[in-house]
Design a protein around this motif. Structure first.
Motif: not given
Length: 200
Positions: A156-180
Motif C-alpha cells: 500500500g501507500d499508507t502512513g508517510n509513504a506518499g499517495t500513490g508511492n506503493f511499496h513495502l518498507h521492510f526493516a529488521m532489527s537484532h533484538m536483546q532478550p528483554g526488547d519489546s
C-alpha cells in the motif's frame, strides 16, 4: 584469719576460672568467601558480526535482483536516514512473511509506517517490520505463528509513504532478550534479501 580466708577464696576462684577456661574451645573460623558477583551481561555484537539466513523476498513476484539497497538514504528532507529496504510493487500486491515467527504487533502510525506489523523470530533474536500496507490479510492477528511465505497483507501507500508511492518498507532489527516490539538494533536487510551474504 581474714587474710587466709581471702587467700582461700582467691585460690578457689582461680581454680574455677581455670576449670572454666579448660571447657572453652576456640575454633578458628574460615575466611569469609566473597559473594559471587553476577557476570556482566555480554555486550551486543557489533553491526556486521551477526549471521542471518537468506530471507524470502516479502513481496510476491519480485525477484531478488530487482531489490535496491535503500539503507541510509535521506528521508524527511535530510532529517533522518532510511533504516530499511523499500521494495517497489503495485498497490495490492501480496506481502508475505520473509521468515518464520509470530506476529508480535499490529500497529498503525499516520505519520510513519501506516498500516504495519511486526513479526518476531522463533528464537526472539530478530524482528521483521512490514510497513505502508494497504491492509492486513484476512485472519492476521497478534500472537499468530507464521511460516516463511505466509500471506500477511498487501502493498500500500499508507502512513508517510506518499499517495500513490506503493511499496513495502521492510526493516529488521537484532533484538536483546528483554526488547519489546518497537526496540532493537536496526540492521540493513538488503544483503539477506538480495542474496548477497548471510552476514549483517
Amino acid at each position: 584469719m581474714l587474710k587466709r580466708l581471702t587467700m582461700g577464696m582467691g585460690i578457689v576462684l582461680l581454680l574455677g576460672l581455670a576449670a572454666l577456661a579448660s571447657m572453652i574451645r576456640i575454633v578458628p573460623t574460615p575466611p569469609a568467601v566473597p559473594a559471587q558477583q553476577a557476570a556482566p551481561a555480554p555486550a551486543p555484537a557489533p553491526v556486521g558480526a551477526w549471521q542471518h539466513p537468506l530471507l524470502m523476498v516479502p513481496v510476491q513476484g519480485v525477484p531478488r535482483d530487482k531489490i535496491v539497497d535503500t539503507w541510509g538514504q535521506s528521508r524527511a528532507n535530510g532529517a533522518r536516514a532510511h533504516q530499511a529496504t523499500d521494495i517497489m510493487a503495485a498497490g495490492g500486491t501480496p506481502v508475505i512473511a520473509a521468515a518464520p515467527g509470530n506476529v508480535e504487533k499490529l500497529f498503525y502510525s499516520e505519520g510513519g509506517g501506516g498500516i504495519a506489523l511486526y513479526v518476531r523470530s522463533p528464537d526472539r533474536q530478530w524482528s521483521y517490520y512490514y510497513a505502508h500496507l494497504q491492509r492486513y490479510a484476512p485472519g492476521v492477528v497478534e500472537g499468530m505463528p507464521v511460516r516463511a511465505g505466509d500471506l500477511l497483507g498487501y502493498v500500500g501507500d499508507t502512513g508517510n509513504a506518499g499517495t500513490g508511492n506503493f511499496h513495502l518498507h521492510f526493516a529488521m532489527s537484532h533484538m536483546q532478550p528483554g526488547d519489546s516490539w518497537w526496540q532493537g538494533q536496526p540492521v540493513n536487510p538488503y544483503p539477506v534479501l538480495a542474496g548477497r551474504s548471510g552476514a549483517l
